[in-house]
Motif scaffolding. Structure first.
Motif, PDB file in Angstrom:
ATOM      1  N   PRO A   9       0.781  -1.241   0.000  1.00 13.24           N
ATOM      2  CA  PRO A   9       0.000   0.000   0.000  1.00 13.24           C
ATOM      3  C   PRO A   9       0.813   1.291   0.000  1.00 13.24           C
ATOM      4  O   PRO A   9       0.547   2.197  -0.784  1.00 13.24           O
ATOM      5  N   SER A  10       1.811   1.393   0.878  1.00 13.32           N
ATOM      6  CA  SER A  10       2.550   2.648   0.968  1.00 13.32           C
ATOM      7  C   SER A  10       3.412   2.900  -0.265  1.00 13.32           C
ATOM      8  O   SER A  10       3.590   4.044  -0.684  1.00 13.32           O
ATOM      9  N   SER A  58       2.617   1.797  -3.301  1.00 14.53           N
ATOM     10  CA  SER A  58       1.635   2.171  -4.328  1.00 14.53           C
ATOM     11  C   SER A  58       1.233   3.634  -4.176  1.00 14.53           C
ATOM     12  O   SER A  58       1.134   4.367  -5.166  1.00 14.53           O
ATOM     13  N   ALA A  59       1.007   4.056  -2.920  1.00 13.55           N
ATOM     14  CA  ALA A  59       0.611   5.443  -2.661  1.00 13.55           C
ATOM     15  C   ALA A  59       1.688   6.410  -3.120  1.00 13.55           C
ATOM     16  O   ALA A  59       1.392   7.445  -3.722  1.00 13.55           O
ATOM     17  N   LYS A  99      -2.154   0.185   5.431  1.00 11.70           N
ATOM     18  CA  LYS A  99      -3.350   0.894   4.967  1.00 11.70           C
ATOM     19  C   LYS A  99      -3.906   1.812   6.055  1.00 11.70           C
ATOM     20  O   LYS A  99      -4.275   2.957   5.800  1.00 11.70           O
ATOM     21  N   LEU A 158      -1.545   4.821   6.616  1.00 15.29           N
ATOM     22  CA  LEU A 158      -1.652   5.749   5.491  1.00 15.29           C
ATOM     23  C   LEU A 158      -2.947   6.562   5.570  1.00 15.29           C
ATOM     24  O   LEU A 158      -2.954   7.756   5.287  1.00 15.29           O
ATOM     25  N   PRO A 171      -7.605  10.742   1.333  1.00 11.96           N
ATOM     26  CA  PRO A 171      -7.844  10.794  -0.115  1.00 11.96           C
ATOM     27  C   PRO A 171      -9.133  11.479  -0.527  1.00 11.96           C
ATOM     28  O   PRO A 171      -9.176  12.135  -1.568  1.00 11.96           O
TER      29      PRO A 171
END
Length: 232
Positions: free
Chosen positions: A51-52, A54-55, A190, A193, A199
């Motif tokens: 996740p991180s 990808s972010a 997740k 984040l 978001p």
């Protein structure tokens, strides 16, 4: 100065201001992406589905595109060129349609996307003993996020023949660890984040600025076209 020229100047400077805000927003997104990339250099050997990671990549791409688009809009406003304004408008339309498509895909295929990402990470775990850099990355992740495995610590049993890496141990690393982290790294990353990056508010703000920029660019395009016809 004629009324139409005053209107054009007003729209011009409004568009410039909104595009400057748009460009600054892109710089902010890009900056956060760079910060995340440097912060996560210790576990860059993990698959990008983490996740991180990808972010960080999403922020870098989104920030870069936003900066370029904002600059194009500012240039179009200052130069008063219909070609630049139309190009800017088309790019914004494509961006908004792409964003809506991605949001819908993530909303409706959220479970499948997560399942694929977790499967990708689990496949990477199998190389824990054979790839030194990957092993170091997993150990750094588990220490940093205080987690173990992808879903939970049982993910390691198949990989390490029923044992766990020392990085899953709570507290100092000990060969005779008695207490292990139970939470999986995927959900842990997740959650963390989500606490630092919001978001939905960010997406709404960017969407509003994009729509206003589209309105001003088309309004300015029409004003320039009208002024050119009057000159003819």
């Amino acid at each position: 100065m004629s009324v139409s020229r005053r209107c054009l100047c007003c729209v011009k400077y409004l568009m410039f201001v909104f595009n400057l805000i748009f460009w600054l927003g892109g710089c902010g997104l890009f900056g956060v992406g760079v910060w995340l990339s440097f912060k996560q250099a210790e576990f860059s050997s993990l698959p990008l589905s983490f996740p991180s990671l990808s972010a960080a990549n999403v922020l870098l791409v989104a920030g870069g595109i936003t900066m370029v688009t904002g600059f194009l809009g500012c240039l179009g406003a200052l130069k008063e060129q219909r070609c630049l304004l139309f190009t800017f408008f088309v790019i914004l339309v494509i961006l908004i349609l792409t964003e809506i498509t991605l949001v819908l895909i993530l909303y409706y295929l959220h479970d499948q996307v997560e399942l694929h990402a977790k499967g990708d990470l689990k496949d990477g775990m199998k190389k824990y003993n054979s790839e030194r850099e990957l092993q170091k990355s997993w150990d750094n992740v588990q220490k940093m996020f205080k987690c173990c495995g992808v879903n939970n610590k049982t993910d390691w049993y198949e990989v390490l023949n029923g044992t766990l890496p020392l990085s899953c141990c709570i507290g100092a690393e000990k060969e005779t660890c008695k207490v292990w982290n139970e939470q999986g790294c995927y959900e842990r990353a997740k959650t963390l984040l989500g606490k630092h990056i919001h978001p939905i508010p960010v997406g709404v703000c960017i969407g509003i600025v994009q729509i206003l920029a589209m309105v001003f660019s088309m309004q300015m395009y029409c004003q320039i076209l009208h002024a050119e016809k009057n000159l003819d």
